[in-house]
Every structure is written in structure tokens, then in C-alpha cells.
Scaffold this active site. Structure first.
Site, mmCIF file in Angstrom:
data_model
loop_
_atom_site.group_PDB
_atom_site.id
_atom_site.type_symbol
_atom_site.label_atom_id
_atom_site.label_comp_id
_atom_site.label_asym_id
_atom_site.label_seq_id
_atom_site.Cartn_x
_atom_site.Cartn_y
_atom_site.Cartn_z
ATOM 1 N N ASP A 203 0.864 -1.181 0.000
ATOM 2 C CA ASP A 203 0.000 0.000 0.000
ATOM 3 C C ASP A 203 0.898 1.227 0.000
ATOM 4 O O ASP A 203 1.761 1.380 0.880
ATOM 5 C CB ASP A 203 -0.907 0.010 1.232
ATOM 6 C CG ASP A 203 -1.763 1.253 1.295
ATOM 7 O OD1 ASP A 203 -2.654 1.400 0.439
ATOM 8 O OD2 ASP A 203 -1.530 2.102 2.190
ATOM 9 N N GLU B 115 -1.331 -1.190 -6.210
ATOM 10 C CA GLU B 115 -2.579 -0.673 -6.744
ATOM 11 C C GLU B 115 -2.345 0.056 -8.064
ATOM 12 O O GLU B 115 -1.296 0.668 -8.254
ATOM 13 C CB GLU B 115 -3.227 0.292 -5.746
ATOM 14 C CG GLU B 115 -3.617 -0.348 -4.435
ATOM 15 C CD GLU B 115 -4.035 0.683 -3.416
ATOM 16 O OE1 GLU B 115 -5.192 0.631 -2.963
ATOM 17 O OE2 GLU B 115 -3.205 1.548 -3.079
ATOM 18 N N CYS C 130 -12.589 -4.555 4.827
ATOM 19 C CA CYS C 130 -11.879 -5.318 5.852
ATOM 20 C C CYS C 130 -11.149 -6.481 5.200
ATOM 21 O O CYS C 130 -11.722 -7.231 4.407
ATOM 22 C CB CYS C 130 -12.860 -5.831 6.908
ATOM 23 S SG CYS C 130 -12.065 -6.835 8.200
ATOM 24 N N CYS D 123 -12.789 -10.170 7.004
ATOM 25 C CA CYS D 123 -14.110 -10.662 6.618
ATOM 26 C C CYS D 123 -14.467 -10.316 5.176
ATOM 27 O O CYS D 123 -15.407 -10.885 4.615
ATOM 28 C CB CYS D 123 -15.178 -10.111 7.558
ATOM 29 S SG CYS D 123 -15.411 -8.310 7.466
ATOM 30 N N CYS E 132 -13.022 -2.803 12.006
ATOM 31 C CA CYS E 132 -14.159 -3.348 11.259
ATOM 32 C C CYS E 132 -15.426 -3.261 12.110
ATOM 33 O O CYS E 132 -15.473 -3.758 13.245
ATOM 34 C CB CYS E 132 -13.875 -4.792 10.852
ATOM 35 S SG CYS E 132 -15.195 -5.534 9.853
ATOM 36 N N CYS F 77 -17.081 -9.702 12.926
ATOM 37 C CA CYS F 77 -15.628 -9.659 12.703
ATOM 38 C C CYS F 77 -14.935 -8.845 13.803
ATOM 39 O O CYS F 77 -14.357 -9.406 14.728
ATOM 40 C CB CYS F 77 -15.336 -9.067 11.321
ATOM 41 S SG CYS F 77 -13.575 -8.934 10.936
ATOM 42 N N ASP G 22 -3.148 1.137 6.824
ATOM 43 C CA ASP G 22 -2.306 0.829 5.664
ATOM 44 C C ASP G 22 -2.025 -0.672 5.579
ATOM 45 O O ASP G 22 -1.955 -1.233 4.472
ATOM 46 C CB ASP G 22 -0.996 1.603 5.756
ATOM 47 C CG ASP G 22 -1.216 3.106 5.668
ATOM 48 O OD1 ASP G 22 -2.209 3.509 5.038
ATOM 49 O OD2 ASP G 22 -0.405 3.864 6.228
#
Length: 426
Positions: free
Chosen positions: A198, A290, A357, A360, A376, A381, A388
Site C-alpha cells: 500500500d 494498486e 476489511c 471478513c 471493522c 468480525c 495501511d
């Protein structure tokens, strides 16, 4: 006999030149002649009919100009040919849609550079551990800082050699960039693990295994204070300047000091990026990042006059921070370094990675409590941790389920590829 499994690699190496005032003035003269030759070529291109715009005619014009204009003679003939090739390549890139049309190069804004196309004329010799010498046409032998192994002497052959160089001047002085060709064995598949990354600002690189790469400010507190003082001084002197008159020498000196500090910060940033990406490429087989449209991310929030934007100053600060981290350059370094080590760089869609999340797999409102913490809100969860870290785990999961970005027809398209490995619990 060369190894049939070897591949030819091309790379560059930049080294600092040790010049006295006289040698620096000679190279400055060559750089100014190269810039003027570019501008003369651009004028000739605009005045010449389309059917006569060929390399042979341009070469004849250059030869005639170097005979008639004395100061153009300071530029070596091979460097003049390099200017012509670069200019023609610029038009080809324009026609192919990769760049805009070539324009005139101004004295104050263009980068001063001189090309040395022939590597055999460089005569690179290592003097001792820290210094080497290089022969520059019409300049002579010049010392440069030796910081990397170069294929010279007994190490130079048909597959490993220096193919050329380029002299480039920045705010810290003149440097030489060698173009290097090496013959290296075909890399074997990397046996390391996969990792998602990230990209951020507070933490520039956060890996899915919990590793975080941070750095200090590129300039110390003393240097930042000096930069702020110089910028204020430049603003005052610029406000006093009479419109239409050239800049004062004091203002030019102040601009040079500002450029020197910024160049020092850029050099430190590039050094950190090289060390970080090298360590990542050596450890991991597949690096997943990404697909970011950085150009759109750093657009101003000012907006038009009829519909002005909000929080313009805050957005400007964010844009400067994103540009300072140079995410695009980080991905470029990771791409070629992973490939050389038998790994690969893969891009996945960026939408939702910071809000979903990673345990989950659900996106629940209010889970991103702050910029640094993710909790979350799913009752089943309740996972909490660094935001990050959560995003990097999502990035890796998208790759494992086969949702990757594949370039197609000049645009990035997200496709669900054939799943090679099943999604495992992280």
C-alpha cells in the site's frame, strides 16, 4: 562463445564530475550550442516543405551551420548528430501519440545537456578506489566519482561495454550518465513469497506481512528553515523587479540556492527509493501494487470561477506530499528490479482497498475511524489494526483471487485472470 541463455540488459549509471571553472565553462558552451542547434532545427523544420523534412537534408543543414557559425563549432560533430536524432525521435513520439510536439528550448528552463553517442571515445579508466577518468570530446580527460563497477578494461567485451554517455547539469553541478550494456544469465524464477504493498504518505510503503518502510524528511530542520528563508527572499526580490527588465544577479543567485536544496532533497529521495525497492525485489517473488491514476490524484481543487472548489489549500498540501513521494517512480523501479531477479510486478484495482476489511472481506460504514486506524464495524468480525496494513492485505488478496489490471489498447482494464493459487487465510 556467448551463453545462449544469457540476455542483454541495458542500464544507466550517473556519476559526479570533478570540474574546475575552466572545464565547466567549456561544457557550458557545448550545452548552449546543443540547445541553440535544437532551436535552429525547429526553425528549419517549420520553414521547410513537408516532403523535404528528411534526415539527410537536416544533416546537410547542420554541417553547413557548423561551418558558418563559430560558436556552434564548440559542439562535437557526434553530439550534433545526437541532437538531430533526438529531435527526429521527438517528432516520432508525437506522431505515435506518446508525447506532444517538440517546441523551442529556452535558456532558463531547459536542462543543459550534451550527448556523447560513441562509447568507444570515452576511454574510461579507473584511477583508484574512489575516482576514475573519462575522455570527453573537445574537453579532454575529466575525473568522475567512481561508485559502481563499470565494464571497462578487461571487463569490457562485445556483451559488456559502455555504449555512450550524456553530460547533464543540475543545481549541484555537472554529472555524466553512462549507458551500459551487459550480458547476464537468464534469471531463474524467484522462490520468495508474494507481497502486497500500500502506497501512502505517512508510511510510504506498507507491506502485507507487516513490514513498513519509513523515511525522515528529505531536508533537515536547518535546511528546511534555510529553504523557507530563501523562498521569501526570492519573493521579495521578484516583487521589486521592474516588469519587462531582466532578473537581477541577486535573484538568480537566490534561485540557484533554492534549486540546490531541492536537488539535494531529490537525490536523497531517489537514494532511499533505490535501496527500498532493491530490498523488496530481492526478498519477494511477486509484488502487488494498486493501479493508481496519479495524474488525477494531484489535480488542483481550485475549480473554475463559476464553481470554485473547497479546501484548496489542504488539497494543495496533499498534492505536494503525493508528488514528493513519487509513487510512479517507485513502481517503475520495482518493475525492472523484480523482472531482473525472476519476479514480477502486478497491479490490481485500487477501488475499495482502504475501506474493505481484509479479514471478513466486507465494507462497513465507519470502519475507517482515522487515517491510521481501521476497526471493522461488522459485528461478526471486529478486526482492528493499522489502516495501511489492512489495505496492503486487500491488495494481495485481489491478486490471489485473480483480479488483476491488464493494459489493453492504451488503457488499464481490470480482468479476473485464471486463478493460479487459491485464496488462503492471511
Amino acid at each position: 562463445m556467448s551463453d545462449p541463455c544469457a540476455v542483454r540488459q541495458f542500464s544507466g549509471h550517473r556519476a559526479r564530475l570533478a570540474l574546475d571553472a575552466a572545464l565547466a565553462r567549456k561544457i557550458d558552451a557545448q550545452a548552449h550550442a546543443a540547445r541553440a542547434l535544437w532551436n535552429l532545427l525547429h526553425v528549419w523544420w517549420q520553414m521547410t516543405p513537408r516532403e523535404q523534412r528528411v534526415a539527410a537534408h537536416a544533416d546537410a543543414v547542420i554541417r553547413q551551420a557548423r561551418k558558418e557559425i563559430d560558436w556552434l563549432g564548440a559542439l562535437p560533430a557526434q553530439a550534433a548528430q545526437g541532437v538531430l536524432k533526438t529531435y527526429l525521435r521527438a517528432w516520432q513520439n508525437c506522431w505515435d501519440g506518446r508525447a506532444g510536439a517538440p517546441t523551442f528550448k529556452s535558456r532558463g528552463k531547459s536542462t543543459m545537456s550534451v550527448d556523447i553517442p560513441q562509447g568507444g571515445n570515452l576511454q574510461v579508466v579507473r584511477v583508484h578506489r574512489r575516482w576514475g577518468t573519462v575522455s570527453i570530446p573537445k574537453i579532454g580527460h575529466v575525473k568522475f566519482r567512481w561508485t559502481r563497477h563499470l565494464p571497462v578494461g578487461r571487463n569490457a567485451n562485445g556483451g559488456n561495454r559502455i555504449t555512450g554517455a550524456r553530460l547533464v547539469k543540475d543545481a549541484l553541478g555537472w554529472h555524466i550518465t553512462f549507458r551500459i550494456q551487459t550480458l547476464e544469465p537468464m534469471p531463474t524464477p524467484h522462490a520468495g513469497p508474494e507481497v502486497g504493498i500500500d502506497l501512502g504518505i505517512t508510511v510510504p510503503l506498507f507491506l502485507s506481512d507487516g513490514t513498513a518502510f519509513r523515511h525522515d524528511p528529505w531536508l533537515s530542520a536547518k535546511e528546511q528553515a534555510k529553504l523557507l528563508r530563501l523562498e521569501r527572499t526570492a519573493a521579495r526580490r521578484k516583487a521589486r523587479r521592474t516588469p519587462g527588465r531582466p532578473r537581477s544577479r541577486r535573484l538568480d543567485i537566490t534561485y540557484g540556492q533554492i534549486a540546490g536544496l531541492r536537488a539535494k532533497a531529490k537525490r536523497r529521495a531517489l537514494d532511499w527509493q533505490h535501496k527500498t525497492t532493491t530490498a523488496t525485489a530481492e526478498r519477494y517473488s511477486t509484488v502487488v501494487v494498486e493501479q493508481l491514476n496519479i495524474t488525477n490524484m494531484v489535480k488542483s481543487a481550485k475549480g473554475p470561477l463559476k464553481a470554485p472548489g473547497r479546501h484548496v489549500r489542504q488539497k494543495s498540501g496533499l498534492n505536494r506530499a503525493i508528488s514528493g513521494e513519487a509513487w510512479g517512480r517507485t513502481m517503475e523501479l520495482l518493475a525492472y528490479k523484480t523482472a531482473r531477479r525472476g519476479g514480477s510486478l502486478v497491479k490490481v484495482p485500487a477501488a475499495g482497498t482502504s475501506r474493505r476489511c481484509s479479514t471478513c472481506g466486507r465494507t462497513t460504514a465507519g470502519s475507517r475511524e482515522s487515517q491510521a486506524v481501521f476497526v471493522c464495524k461488522n459485528p461478526d468480525c471486529g478486526w482492528s489494526g493499522n489502516a495501511d496494513h489492512n489495505a496492503s492485505r486487500n491488495v494481495l488478496h485481489l491478486y490471489r483471487i485473480g483480479l488483476v489490471v491488464i493494459p489493453a489498447a492504451g488503457r488499464a482494464v481490470a480482468r479476473r485472470a485464471r486463478r493460479v493459487k487459491p485464496a488462503t487465510a492471511r
